[in-house]
Design a protein around this motif. Structure first.
Motif, PDB file in Angstrom:
ATOM      1  N   LEU A   5       0.844  -1.193   0.000  1.00  0.00           N
ATOM      2  CA  LEU A   5       0.000   0.000   0.000  1.00  0.00           C
ATOM      3  C   LEU A   5       0.880   1.244   0.000  1.00  0.00           C
ATOM      4  O   LEU A   5       1.884   1.296   0.727  1.00  0.00           O
ATOM      5  N   LEU A   6       0.504   2.228  -0.795  1.00  0.00           N
ATOM      6  CA  LEU A   6       1.195   3.522  -0.824  1.00  0.00           C
ATOM      7  C   LEU A   6       0.195   4.604  -0.458  1.00  0.00           C
ATOM      8  O   LEU A   6      -0.968   4.564  -0.876  1.00  0.00           O
ATOM      9  N   LEU A  13       2.991   9.613  -6.899  1.00  0.00           N
ATOM     10  CA  LEU A  13       4.210   9.396  -7.674  1.00  0.00           C
ATOM     11  C   LEU A  13       4.157   8.074  -8.427  1.00  0.00           C
ATOM     12  O   LEU A  13       4.499   8.004  -9.612  1.00  0.00           O
ATOM     13  N   ALA A  14       3.704   7.029  -7.766  1.00  0.00           N
ATOM     14  CA  ALA A  14       3.682   5.695  -8.378  1.00  0.00           C
ATOM     15  C   ALA A  14       2.532   5.536  -9.366  1.00  0.00           C
ATOM     16  O   ALA A  14       2.625   4.749 -10.312  1.00  0.00           O
ATOM     17  N   GLY A  15       1.435   6.234  -9.123  1.00  0.00           N
ATOM     18  CA  GLY A  15       0.265   6.071  -9.968  1.00  0.00           C
ATOM     19  C   GLY A  15      -0.594   4.876  -9.576  1.00  0.00           C
ATOM     20  O   GLY A  15      -1.468   4.459 -10.329  1.00  0.00           O
ATOM     21  N   ALA A  40      12.432   3.963 -10.691  1.00  0.00           N
ATOM     22  CA  ALA A  40      13.558   4.544  -9.953  1.00  0.00           C
ATOM     23  C   ALA A  40      13.119   5.718  -9.081  1.00  0.00           C
ATOM     24  O   ALA A  40      13.610   5.879  -7.959  1.00  0.00           O
ATOM     25  N   ARG A  41      12.190   6.534  -9.561  1.00  0.00           N
ATOM     26  CA  ARG A  41      11.727   7.681  -8.758  1.00  0.00           C
ATOM     27  C   ARG A  41      10.999   7.215  -7.504  1.00  0.00           C
ATOM     28  O   ARG A  41      11.186   7.785  -6.430  1.00  0.00           O
ATOM     29  N   LEU A  42      10.186   6.184  -7.644  1.00  0.00           N
ATOM     30  CA  LEU A  42       9.500   5.635  -6.478  1.00  0.00           C
ATOM     31  C   LEU A  42      10.514   5.035  -5.507  1.00  0.00           C
ATOM     32  O   LEU A  42      10.426   5.238  -4.300  1.00  0.00           O
ATOM     33  N   GLY A  43      11.478   4.296  -6.027  1.00  0.00           N
ATOM     34  CA  GLY A  43      12.510   3.710  -5.175  1.00  0.00           C
ATOM     35  C   GLY A  43      13.253   4.755  -4.373  1.00  0.00           C
ATOM     36  O   GLY A  43      13.503   4.580  -3.175  1.00  0.00           O
ATOM     37  N   GLU A  44      13.576   5.868  -5.019  1.00  0.00           N
ATOM     38  CA  GLU A  44      14.264   6.957  -4.330  1.00  0.00           C
ATOM     39  C   GLU A  44      13.362   7.561  -3.253  1.00  0.00           C
ATOM     40  O   GLU A  44      13.797   7.823  -2.134  1.00  0.00           O
ATOM     41  N   ALA A  45      12.082   7.742  -3.584  1.00  0.00           N
ATOM     42  CA  ALA A  45      11.150   8.317  -2.620  1.00  0.00           C
ATOM     43  C   ALA A  45      10.953   7.396  -1.417  1.00  0.00           C
ATOM     44  O   ALA A  45      10.874   7.870  -0.275  1.00  0.00           O
TER      45      ALA A  45
END
Length: 81
Positions: A5-6, A13-15, A40-45
Motif C-alpha cells: 500500500l502507498l 508518484l507511483a500512480g 527509480a523515482r519511487l525507489g528513491e522516494a
C-alpha cells in the motif's frame, strides 16, 4: 501474495495505491529493491527521510522479514504543527 500500500505523495508518484506481489519478496529491503527496479523515482522516494513502513499495521524500523500474506504500507513523512 504480499500486499503493498502507498499513501499520499507516494501513491501519486507511483500512480497506484495498492498492489499484490506474487511471489512475495522475502523482506522489506527486497520489496524496496523490487519497486525501485520498476520505478527509480519511487525507489528513491521510498528511501527518503521520514518515510515510515508499517508491516501488518505495525510501524517497523529497519528491515523485517515478510510472509506470503504480509501487508506492507509505505507512509509519507508527516508534517504539521
Amino acid at each position: 501474495m504480499a500486499r503493498v500500500l502507498l499513501f499520499g505523495p507516494l501513491r501519486d508518484l507511483a500512480g497506484w495505491r495498492e498492489r499484490d506481489l506474487d511471489p512475495p519478496p522475502a523482506s522489506i529491503a527486497e520489496l524496496k529493491q523490487r519497486l525501485a527496479a520498476e520505478d527509480a523515482r519511487l525507489g528513491e522516494a521510498l528511501s527518503g527521510k521520514g518515510v515510515q513502513v508499517a508491516l501488518d499495521q505495525q510501524i517497523v524500523r529497519g528491515d523485517a522479514q515478510l510472509s506470503a500474506r504480509s501487508e506492507v504500507a509505505f507512509l509519507p513523512p508527516m508534517s504539521g504543527g
